[in-house]
Design a protein around this motif. Structure first.
Motif, mmCIF file in Angstrom:
data_model
loop_
_atom_site.group_PDB
_atom_site.id
_atom_site.type_symbol
_atom_site.label_atom_id
_atom_site.label_comp_id
_atom_site.label_asym_id
_atom_site.label_seq_id
_atom_site.Cartn_x
_atom_site.Cartn_y
_atom_site.Cartn_z
ATOM 1 N N ARG A 187 -7.849 -21.579 -23.225
ATOM 2 C CA ARG A 187 -6.976 -22.339 -24.110
ATOM 3 C C ARG A 187 -6.730 -23.741 -23.551
ATOM 4 N NH1 ARG A 187 -3.943 -17.342 -24.731
ATOM 5 N NH2 ARG A 187 -2.472 -18.096 -23.163
ATOM 6 N N ARG A 188 -6.518 -23.825 -22.240
ATOM 7 C CA ARG A 188 -6.254 -25.132 -21.627
ATOM 8 C C ARG A 188 -7.476 -26.041 -21.699
ATOM 9 N NH1 ARG A 188 -3.227 -22.386 -16.415
ATOM 10 N NH2 ARG A 188 -1.221 -21.988 -17.443
ATOM 11 N N VAL A 189 -8.661 -25.453 -21.494
ATOM 12 C CA VAL A 189 -9.883 -26.253 -21.566
ATOM 13 C C VAL A 189 -10.125 -26.733 -22.989
ATOM 14 C CG1 VAL A 189 -12.395 -26.157 -21.327
ATOM 15 C CG2 VAL A 189 -10.936 -25.184 -19.542
ATOM 16 N N ALA A 190 -9.835 -25.863 -23.976
ATOM 17 C CA ALA A 190 -9.969 -26.275 -25.375
ATOM 18 C C ALA A 190 -9.038 -27.451 -25.667
ATOM 19 C CB ALA A 190 -9.667 -25.096 -26.305
ATOM 20 N N ARG A 191 -7.817 -27.372 -25.116
ATOM 21 C CA ARG A 191 -6.868 -28.473 -25.299
ATOM 22 C C ARG A 191 -7.367 -29.735 -24.599
ATOM 23 N NH1 ARG A 191 -3.938 -31.307 -28.510
ATOM 24 N NH2 ARG A 191 -2.257 -32.444 -27.475
ATOM 25 N N TRP A 194 -15.835 -28.335 -17.494
ATOM 26 C CA TRP A 194 -14.825 -27.272 -17.604
ATOM 27 C C TRP A 194 -15.270 -26.212 -18.604
ATOM 28 C CZ3 TRP A 194 -11.330 -25.391 -14.687
ATOM 29 C CH2 TRP A 194 -10.634 -26.195 -13.776
ATOM 30 N N ASN A 195 -15.843 -26.623 -19.734
ATOM 31 C CA ASN A 195 -16.331 -25.654 -20.708
ATOM 32 C C ASN A 195 -17.439 -24.793 -20.123
ATOM 33 O OD1 ASN A 195 -15.177 -25.835 -23.615
ATOM 34 N ND2 ASN A 195 -15.320 -27.979 -22.972
ATOM 35 N N LEU A 196 -18.326 -25.403 -19.386
ATOM 36 C CA LEU A 196 -19.404 -24.664 -18.740
ATOM 37 C C LEU A 196 -18.855 -23.686 -17.705
ATOM 38 C CD1 LEU A 196 -22.407 -24.184 -18.214
ATOM 39 C CD2 LEU A 196 -22.393 -26.147 -16.677
ATOM 40 N N ASP A 232 -11.310 -35.986 -26.927
ATOM 41 C CA ASP A 232 -11.776 -36.537 -28.198
ATOM 42 C C ASP A 232 -10.770 -37.539 -28.765
ATOM 43 O OD1 ASP A 232 -14.036 -34.984 -28.055
ATOM 44 O OD2 ASP A 232 -13.281 -33.393 -29.354
ATOM 45 N N GLU A 233 -9.468 -37.203 -28.669
ATOM 46 C CA GLU A 233 -8.433 -38.088 -29.203
ATOM 47 C C GLU A 233 -8.394 -39.406 -28.435
ATOM 48 O OE1 GLU A 233 -4.939 -35.729 -28.947
ATOM 49 O OE2 GLU A 233 -5.402 -34.524 -30.725
#
Length: 246
Positions: free
Chosen positions: A213-217, A188-190, A223-224
């Motif tokens: 913003r959604r991809v960052a979330r 998704w980041n790519l 990670d969590e």
């Protein structure tokens, strides 16, 4: 002084050729002050007026803590080309390997009306060359081919993955979950970075900003969940009593 909004993505406003500054008015001085405050707020090394919607030949640099204003800048002489990493406030998160002059001799106006020549080297030369591109409507993704850009993004993802610390051994089911989440997050980041080259109108830029913003979330959530699952595996529990958000 004021912090100005920075236009992001491959937008028509960034493709304009900038006009020379014809008069050192109070408005021009205020613009220069605003750009300097904005570049510091963005933690960037340089910024052009056109990136804030004003297509004039004005940009600022802040290399090694030294702020400089450049008006109607033009290259007088240049050194040999060198390769190095480069980023841009209009393409946050994107870093490409580009070729820039090792040094530049540039003729520019100052805010008090003088014309002077400045020699810049290394990082500052790269910043000035980058902003001179902005004055011509040339953007960061233009510096590399699509295939090279994709290769650099994939390499960056691989390097990031290689830097991750070793984790505790987990069973196959948990490892599959971790692999799937990591795979989805980096893809998704790519995709977001590649989509930036196609955001040619205001509506698409807004949608890309929402997606970013959604991809960052999504990355944060991954990670969590990874931390929670690894903690679960370390404790030897088969089930969890609460999710990672508590």
């Amino acid at each position: 002084m004021a912090i100005r909004a920075v236009i992001q993505g491959d937008r028509p406003e960034l493709r304009r050729t900038c006009k020379p500054v014809s008069e050192l008015s109070d408005a021009v001085r205020r613009l220069a002050e605003d750009l300097m405050e904005t570049v510091q707020a963005e933690y960037a090394g340089s910024l052009a007026a056109v990136q804030c919607g004003v297509p004039v030949s004005l940009f600022v640099t802040c290399a090694d803590g030294t702020p400089r204003v450049w008006l109607n800048a033009e290259v007088v002489a240049r050194g040999p080309d060198v390769r190095g990493g480069e980023s841009c406030a209009s393409f946050p998160g994107l870093v490409v390997e580009s070729v820039r002059p090792e040094w530049l001799l540039v003729r520019t106006w100052t805010l008090d009306g003088r014309v002077e020549e400045r020699r810049v080297d290394g990082v500052e030369a790269r910043l000035v060359a980058h902003e001179l591109d902005h004055l011509r409507g040339t953007l960061l993704p233009d510096l590399v081919s699509e295939s090279d850009l994709l290769a650099q993004l994939l390499a960056a993802v691989a390097d990031t993955a290689g830097d991750e610390p070793e984790t505790h051994a987990v069973d196959e089911d948990v490892q599959q979950i971790l692999d799937l989440m990591a795979d989805a997050a980096w893809k998704w980041n790519l995709a977001v970075e590649l989509l930036a080259a196609y955001t040619t109108d205001a509506e698409a830029a807004k949608r890309l900003k929402r997606l970013r913003r959604r991809v960052a979330r999504l990355s944060t959530e991954a990670d969590e969940w990874e931390a929670w699952l690894l903690n679960l595996a370390e404790s030897g529990s088969e089930h969890a009593s609460a999710d990672p958000e508590g």
